[in-house]
Scaffold this motif. Structure first.
Motif, PDB file in Angstrom:
ATOM      1  N   SER A 109       0.818  -1.217   0.000  1.00 11.49           N
ATOM      2  CA  SER A 109       0.000   0.000   0.000  1.00 11.49           C
ATOM      3  C   SER A 109       0.851   1.266   0.000  1.00 11.49           C
ATOM      4  N   VAL A 110       2.136   1.146   0.315  1.00 13.45           N
ATOM      5  CA  VAL A 110       3.041   2.302   0.280  1.00 13.45           C
ATOM      6  C   VAL A 110       2.985   2.980  -1.086  1.00 13.45           C
ATOM      7  N   PHE A 111       2.914   2.179  -2.154  1.00  8.96           N
ATOM      8  CA  PHE A 111       2.913   2.736  -3.502  1.00  8.96           C
ATOM      9  C   PHE A 111       1.607   3.446  -3.853  1.00  8.96           C
ATOM     10  N   SER A 112       0.593   3.291  -3.012  1.00  9.74           N
ATOM     11  CA  SER A 112      -0.678   3.984  -3.246  1.00  9.74           C
ATOM     12  C   SER A 112      -0.714   5.363  -2.603  1.00  9.74           C
ATOM     13  N   LEU A 113       0.282   5.692  -1.809  1.00  9.81           N
ATOM     14  CA  LEU A 113       0.280   6.976  -1.109  1.00  9.81           C
ATOM     15  C   LEU A 113       0.365   8.145  -2.095  1.00  9.81           C
ATOM     16  N   PRO A 114      -0.450   9.191  -1.884  1.00  9.67           N
ATOM     17  CA  PRO A 114      -0.394  10.364  -2.762  1.00  9.67           C
ATOM     18  C   PRO A 114       0.930  11.105  -2.616  1.00  9.67           C
ATOM     19  N   TYR A 115       1.447  11.574  -3.735  1.00  9.85           N
ATOM     20  CA  TYR A 115       2.709  12.321  -3.768  1.00  9.85           C
ATOM     21  C   TYR A 115       3.841  11.568  -3.077  1.00  9.85           C
ATOM     22  N   LEU A 116       3.861  10.237  -3.262  1.00 13.41           N
ATOM     23  CA  LEU A 116       4.956   9.434  -2.709  1.00 13.41           C
ATOM     24  C   LEU A 116       6.286   9.847  -3.340  1.00 13.41           C
ATOM     25  N   PHE A 117       6.261  10.078  -4.644  1.00 17.35           N
ATOM     26  CA  PHE A 117       7.454  10.501  -5.368  1.00 17.35           C
ATOM     27  C   PHE A 117       7.405  12.004  -5.631  1.00 17.35           C
ATOM     28  N   LYS A 118       8.576  12.589  -5.774  1.00 10.95           N
ATOM     29  CA  LYS A 118       8.632  14.008  -6.104  1.00 10.95           C
ATOM     30  C   LYS A 118       8.047  14.271  -7.484  1.00 10.95           C
ATOM     31  N   ASP A 119       8.371  13.376  -8.426  1.00 14.57           N
ATOM     32  CA  ASP A 119       7.859  13.455  -9.791  1.00 14.57           C
ATOM     33  C   ASP A 119       8.179  12.136 -10.492  1.00 14.57           C
ATOM     34  N   GLN A 130      18.289  -0.854  -6.365  1.00 18.71           N
ATOM     35  CA  GLN A 130      18.290  -2.249  -5.950  1.00 18.71           C
ATOM     36  C   GLN A 130      17.812  -2.396  -4.508  1.00 18.71           C
ATOM     37  N   ALA A 131      18.115  -1.402  -3.681  1.00 16.42           N
ATOM     38  CA  ALA A 131      17.662  -1.449  -2.286  1.00 16.42           C
ATOM     39  C   ALA A 131      16.136  -1.427  -2.217  1.00 16.42           C
ATOM     40  N   VAL A 132      15.518  -0.578  -3.041  1.00 15.44           N
ATOM     41  CA  VAL A 132      14.048  -0.504  -3.081  1.00 15.44           C
ATOM     42  C   VAL A 132      13.478  -1.814  -3.615  1.00 15.44           C
ATOM     43  N   LEU A 133      14.034  -2.311  -4.719  1.00 17.56           N
ATOM     44  CA  LEU A 133      13.534  -3.550  -5.320  1.00 17.56           C
ATOM     45  C   LEU A 133      13.666  -4.728  -4.356  1.00 17.56           C
ATOM     46  N   ASP A 134      14.776  -4.807  -3.655  1.00 17.88           N
ATOM     47  CA  ASP A 134      14.979  -5.896  -2.693  1.00 17.88           C
ATOM     48  C   ASP A 134      13.957  -5.823  -1.559  1.00 17.88           C
ATOM     49  N   ASP A 135      13.663  -4.614  -1.119  1.00 21.49           N
ATOM     50  CA  ASP A 135      12.706  -4.462  -0.021  1.00 21.49           C
ATOM     51  C   ASP A 135      11.288  -4.796  -0.475  1.00 21.49           C
ATOM     52  N   LEU A 324      10.004   0.757   3.773  1.00 23.42           N
ATOM     53  CA  LEU A 324       9.942   0.944   2.323  1.00 23.42           C
ATOM     54  C   LEU A 324       9.704   2.417   1.979  1.00 23.42           C
ATOM     55  N   PHE A 325       8.845   3.070   2.731  1.00 27.20           N
ATOM     56  CA  PHE A 325       8.564   4.500   2.511  1.00 27.20           C
ATOM     57  C   PHE A 325       9.840   5.329   2.632  1.00 27.20           C
ATOM     58  N   GLU A 326      10.616   5.074   3.674  1.00 29.28           N
ATOM     59  CA  GLU A 326      11.841   5.828   3.892  1.00 29.28           C
ATOM     60  C   GLU A 326      12.878   5.527   2.815  1.00 29.28           C
TER      61      GLU A 326
END
Length: 332
Positions: A109-119, A130-135, A324-326
């Motif tokens: 559900s982390v990926f559903s958060l609004p404005y998770l990415f800057k752009d 790779q750190a994100v993908l592994d997590d 994962l968010f951090e």
């Protein structure tokens, strides 16, 4: 006697010539391992482009030992059925919107958060980390899935019957959303009245005034001709929608080790190609919208970002989600 010897020589050469012709005419040997992949997009869309690239790469990396047969347009079932199919054995690989996957893997559900990415550009850097993908894979593995790659499904903006110039214009608007708690909460934070409904009903709902608008990407706003019934397009970029490519963990681990390695490499490389294809199609769609009778506005995004900050505290509940968010936020 000379003629007889020549005739015998000719007869002896015929079997060899026939064998050579048969070898030349024979089709390429079929792959030992054929994996079935399912997605719900059309064959001319980035999902399909990405999966075809993955199949080609896998075949090359395994010298023809393994390949992927891609089924588009939900031929093997919708996204929910495809996710379930990776456990049941009816599907080997599924491409699914993250918003559907969270029903099976709440940590995603982390990926559903609004404005998770800057752009979108920061999203791309995070998706290659790779750190994100592994997590992400660690979270998926807890529920019996294996990550192959992260596809992209577009930057989401807002179509409305009346223009949106600022967050103040969101107040009381009935806006169609997915049946997703985070999405609903985000649109409430924007001041709107979120109204979940099936995507197939959206055009008619806009036409009859059941809803005042909806969120979408440039691509489907254009291709579905929503501009005919909602001619205002507000570029709020409220989320970058992700689409993980997954397998059942048991099916993945049953593959030979060399095929596992090749599949992970092919998945990561194909995901980069898919995201690039989607971004390019998104830009082309926007250029096409500029030539149509569509009023495009660019509201200040900062008030939208501030409004949904409380959503993070509400939905980042587990250590997995927070970690994962951090990780994602730390990618520059």
């Amino acid at each position: 006697m000379k003629m007889k010897i020549q005739r015998h020589g000719l007869l002896a050469a015929i079997p060899a010539a026939c064998a050579a012709l048969m070898m030349a005419a024979a089709p390429a040997l079929a792959a030992d391992i054929v994996l079935k992949a399912s997605h719900n997009a059309n064959p001319d869309e980035p999902y399909h482009t990405g999966m075809q690239a993955m199949s080609k790469l896998l075949k090359e990396k395994t010298n023809g030992k393994a390949e992927i047969k891609v089924f588009s347009n939900a031929q093997l079932g919708d996204e929910t059925e495809s996710i379930q199919g990776t456990k049941l054995g009816t599907v080997d690989i599924a491409v699914t919107a993250n918003e559907v996957l969270v029903d099976s893997v709440p940590g995603m559900s982390v990926f559903s958060l609004p404005y998770l990415f800057k752009d979108a550009e920061q999203m791309e850097r995070a998706a290659q980390s790779q750190a994100v993908l592994d997590d992400v894979n660690r979270i998926l593995a807890q529920k019996g899935y294996q990550l192959l790659g992260l596809f992209f499904a577009g930057t989401r903006n807002l179509m409305t019957k009346e223009p949106i110039q600022s967050i103040d214009d969101m107040k009381g608007r009935k806006l169609r959303t997915l049946t997703n708690k985070i999405h609903i909460d985000a649109f409430k934070a924007f001041g709107a009245n979120p109204t979940p409904m099936p995507y197939t009903e959206l055009y008619g709902a806009l036409e009859t005034g059941v809803v005042d608008g909806a969120e979408a990407a440039n691509t489907n706003y254009l291709s579905r001709k929503f501009y005919e019934v909602a001619p205002n397009w507000a570029m709020i970029g409220w989320t970058e929608m992700m689409a993980p490519v997954i397998m059942g963990k048991a099916r993945f681990e049953a593959l030979p080790k060399d095929v596992q390695t090749a599949l992970l490499e092919a998945g990561k490389e194909a995901a980069i190609a898919e995201r690039k294809a989607y971004m390019e199609s998104d830009k082309k769609a926007y250029a096409a919208l500029e030539k149509l009778p569509v009023k495009i506005t660019h509201p200040d995004k900062e008030p939208f970002r501030q409004a949904v900050k409380k959503t993070y505290d509400k939905f980042l509940q587990t250590d997995d989600q927070k970690h994962l968010f951090e990780l994602i936020r730390s990618v520059n």
